[in-house]
Design a protein around this motif. Structure first.
Motif, PDB file in Angstrom:
ATOM      1  N   LYS A   1       0.790  -1.349   0.026  1.00  0.00           N
ATOM      2  CA  LYS A   1      -0.104  -0.018   0.047  1.00  0.00           C
ATOM      3  C   LYS A   1       0.867   1.278  -0.150  1.00  0.00           C
ATOM      4  O   LYS A   1       0.812   2.216  -0.930  1.00  0.00           O
TER       5      LYS A   1
ATOM      6  N   PHE B   1      -5.785  -2.461 -12.398  1.00  0.00           N
ATOM      7  CA  PHE B   1      -6.924  -3.035 -12.434  1.00  0.00           C
ATOM      8  C   PHE B   1      -7.416  -3.461 -13.877  1.00  0.00           C
ATOM      9  O   PHE B   1      -8.218  -4.308 -14.045  1.00  0.00           O
TER      10      PHE B   1
ATOM     11  N   LEU C   1     -13.413  -7.912  -6.275  1.00  0.00           N
ATOM     12  CA  LEU C   1     -12.175  -8.686  -5.909  1.00  0.00           C
ATOM     13  C   LEU C   1     -11.789  -8.486  -4.764  1.00  0.00           C
ATOM     14  O   LEU C   1     -11.812  -7.368  -4.149  1.00  0.00           O
ATOM     15  N   ARG C   2     -11.028  -9.448  -3.880  1.00  0.00           N
ATOM     16  CA  ARG C   2     -10.436  -9.152  -2.541  1.00  0.00           C
ATOM     17  C   ARG C   2      -9.157  -8.307  -2.901  1.00  0.00           C
ATOM     18  O   ARG C   2      -8.441  -8.511  -3.641  1.00  0.00           O
ATOM     19  N   ASP C   3      -8.963  -7.377  -1.689  1.00  0.00           N
ATOM     20  CA  ASP C   3      -7.889  -6.428  -1.955  1.00  0.00           C
ATOM     21  C   ASP C   3      -6.652  -7.272  -1.481  1.00  0.00           C
ATOM     22  O   ASP C   3      -6.825  -8.301  -0.705  1.00  0.00           O
ATOM     23  N   ILE C   4      -5.686  -7.162  -2.116  1.00  0.00           N
ATOM     24  CA  ILE C   4      -4.397  -7.685  -2.066  1.00  0.00           C
ATOM     25  C   ILE C   4      -3.501  -7.418  -0.534  1.00  0.00           C
ATOM     26  O   ILE C   4      -2.926  -8.356  -0.080  1.00  0.00           O
ATOM     27  N   ALA C   5      -4.075  -6.509  -0.055  1.00  0.00           N
ATOM     28  CA  ALA C   5      -3.481  -5.984   1.513  1.00  0.00           C
ATOM     29  C   ALA C   5      -4.676  -5.757   2.254  1.00  0.00           C
ATOM     30  O   ALA C   5      -4.956  -4.515   2.641  1.00  0.00           O
TER      31      ALA C   5
ATOM     32  N   LEU D   1     -12.697  -4.914  -3.377  1.00  0.00           N
ATOM     33  CA  LEU D   1     -12.715  -3.537  -4.191  1.00  0.00           C
ATOM     34  C   LEU D   1     -13.858  -3.961  -5.177  1.00  0.00           C
ATOM     35  O   LEU D   1     -13.810  -4.978  -5.901  1.00  0.00           O
TER      36      LEU D   1
ATOM     37  N   ASN E   1     -11.341   6.443  -1.773  1.00  0.00           N
ATOM     38  CA  ASN E   1     -10.282   7.468  -1.517  1.00  0.00           C
ATOM     39  C   ASN E   1     -10.025   8.269  -2.776  1.00  0.00           C
ATOM     40  O   ASN E   1     -10.393   7.485  -4.111  1.00  0.00           O
TER      41      ASN E   1
ATOM     42  N   CYS F   1      -5.394   9.842  -0.373  1.00  0.00           N
ATOM     43  CA  CYS F   1      -4.343   8.551  -0.242  1.00  0.00           C
ATOM     44  C   CYS F   1      -4.866   7.460  -1.210  1.00  0.00           C
ATOM     45  O   CYS F   1      -4.824   6.261  -1.146  1.00  0.00           O
ATOM     46  N   GLN F   2      -5.306   8.038  -2.545  1.00  0.00           N
ATOM     47  CA  GLN F   2      -5.711   6.981  -3.661  1.00  0.00           C
ATOM     48  C   GLN F   2      -4.458   6.661  -4.105  1.00  0.00           C
ATOM     49  O   GLN F   2      -3.442   7.403  -4.682  1.00  0.00           O
ATOM     50  N   SER F   3      -4.565   5.324  -4.471  1.00  0.00           N
ATOM     51  CA  SER F   3      -3.104   4.791  -5.119  1.00  0.00           C
ATOM     52  C   SER F   3      -3.360   4.172  -6.512  1.00  0.00           C
ATOM     53  O   SER F   3      -2.241   4.077  -7.182  1.00  0.00           O
ATOM     54  N   VAL F   4      -4.631   3.800  -7.041  1.00  0.00           N
ATOM     55  CA  VAL F   4      -4.941   3.219  -7.960  1.00  0.00           C
ATOM     56  C   VAL F   4      -5.731   4.188  -8.691  1.00  0.00           C
ATOM     57  O   VAL F   4      -7.066   4.447  -8.313  1.00  0.00           O
TER      58      VAL F   4
ATOM     59  N   HIS G   1     -12.668   3.143  -7.464  1.00  0.00           N
ATOM     60  CA  HIS G   1     -13.000   1.908  -6.806  1.00  0.00           C
ATOM     61  C   HIS G   1     -13.656   2.312  -5.590  1.00  0.00           C
ATOM     62  O   HIS G   1     -13.325   3.188  -4.948  1.00  0.00           O
TER      63      HIS G   1
ATOM     64  N   HIS H   1     -14.212   0.531  -1.596  1.00  0.00           N
ATOM     65  CA  HIS H   1     -13.597  -0.338  -0.742  1.00  0.00           C
ATOM     66  C   HIS H   1     -14.599  -0.680   0.029  1.00  0.00           C
ATOM     67  O   HIS H   1     -15.598  -0.057   0.529  1.00  0.00           O
TER      68      HIS H   1
HETATM   69  P1  AMP Z   1      -6.787   3.046  -3.215  1.00  0.00           P
HETATM   70  O1  AMP Z   1      -5.186   3.222  -2.335  1.00  0.00           O
HETATM   71  O2  AMP Z   1      -8.089   3.694  -2.509  1.00  0.00           O
HETATM   72  O3  AMP Z   1      -6.443   3.686  -4.442  1.00  0.00           O
HETATM   73  O4  AMP Z   1      -6.785   1.534  -3.144  1.00  0.00           O
HETATM   74  C1  AMP Z   1      -6.037   0.820  -3.926  1.00  0.00           C
HETATM   75  C2  AMP Z   1      -6.176  -0.466  -3.502  1.00  0.00           C
HETATM   76  O5  AMP Z   1      -5.955  -1.487  -4.505  1.00  0.00           O
HETATM   77  C3  AMP Z   1      -5.361  -0.967  -2.368  1.00  0.00           C
HETATM   78  O6  AMP Z   1      -6.091  -1.186  -1.178  1.00  0.00           O
HETATM   79  C4  AMP Z   1      -4.445  -2.075  -2.770  1.00  0.00           C
HETATM   80  O7  AMP Z   1      -4.150  -2.953  -1.681  1.00  0.00           O
HETATM   81  C5  AMP Z   1      -5.185  -2.535  -3.664  1.00  0.00           C
HETATM   82  N1  AMP Z   1      -4.556  -3.450  -4.720  1.00  0.00           N
HETATM   83  C6  AMP Z   1      -3.192  -3.112  -5.423  1.00  0.00           C
HETATM   84  N2  AMP Z   1      -3.081  -4.133  -6.294  1.00  0.00           N
HETATM   85  C7  AMP Z   1      -3.900  -5.035  -6.189  1.00  0.00           C
HETATM   86  C8  AMP Z   1      -3.939  -6.268  -6.862  1.00  0.00           C
HETATM   87  N3  AMP Z   1      -3.257  -6.841  -7.777  1.00  0.00           N
HETATM   88  N4  AMP Z   1      -5.100  -7.223  -6.481  1.00  0.00           N
HETATM   89  C9  AMP Z   1      -5.790  -6.727  -5.350  1.00  0.00           C
HETATM   90  N5  AMP Z   1      -5.823  -5.323  -4.800  1.00  0.00           N
HETATM   91  C10 AMP Z   1      -4.940  -4.633  -5.148  1.00  0.00           C
END
Ligand code: AMP
Length: 154
Positions: free
Chosen positions: A30, A45, A67-71, A79, A127, A133-136, A140, A142
């Motif tokens: 994360k 995604f 799908l299930r979050d990886i973390a 997600l 997010n 704190c958006q990372s992708v 999506h 959560h």
């Molecule tokens: P956000 O930080 O709100 O953008 O959330 C992105 C989420 O995507 C985080 O909680 C990550 O753990 C999750 N994530 C990233 N890569 C993967 C993946 N390959 N499979 C499942 N979840 C993922």
């Protein structure tokens, strides 16, 4: 130049997310993802939607993938993503044309929560941007549950 376009400001925001994540013992995946800069490019995604990389899919129809979050941050952490991004890199980019898919995502969240047995409640989170704190950068939701949530959130 907006705060978000200023590289120094963005670095500070990412560091803030990083420190907040550390203090909550969040996974390093994360934290690494928090280095992401807002962008229109393809994301992880897209690869999951196109089955180029594996994912633990718990629900799928013609419009939505869950799908299930990886973390995971809770016993249940799912997600919900639109299969077609259509400019929705984040909720702040929503336009009127997105109302149908946004409603569909929320309704699907309710269906998946039921499917997961979250009868005592759950939390939905979106997010947005560096401060959120958006990372992708593919919209999506959560779906988090299976434990007592706290308020205020971090
Ligand atoms: P956000 O930080 O709100 O953008 O959330 C992105 C989420 O995507 C985080 O909680 C990550 O753990 C999750 N994530 C990233 N890569 C993967 C993946 N390959 N499979 C499942 N979840 C993922």
């Amino acid at each position: 130049m907006s705060q978000q376009e200023n590289p120094s400001s963005l670095r500070l925001q990412i560091l803030t997310c990083h420190l907040a994540a550390s203090s909550r013992n969040m996974a390093s995946e994360k934290e690494a993802a928090l280095a992401a800069v807002p962008s229109d490019s393809r994301t992880i995604f897209d690869k999951i939607i196109n089955k180029e990389i594996p994912a633990k899919v718990v629900f799928e129809d013609d419009k939505v993938l869950a799908l299930r979050d990886i973390a995971p941050q809770a016993p249940t952490h799912i997600l919900l993503i639109p299969k077609v991004r259509d400019g929705l890199t984040g909720i702040s980019k929503a336009e009127k044309k997105h109302c149908e898919i946004l409603g569909r995502l929320l309704y699907t969240a309710k269906l998946v929560a039921k499917q997961e047995g979250l009868d005592d409640g759950f939390r939905l989170v979106i997010n947005d941007g560096p401060n959120g704190c958006q990372s992708v950068y593919h919209l999506h939701i959560h779906l988090i549950g299976g434990r007592q949530m706290n308020w205020p959130p971090g």
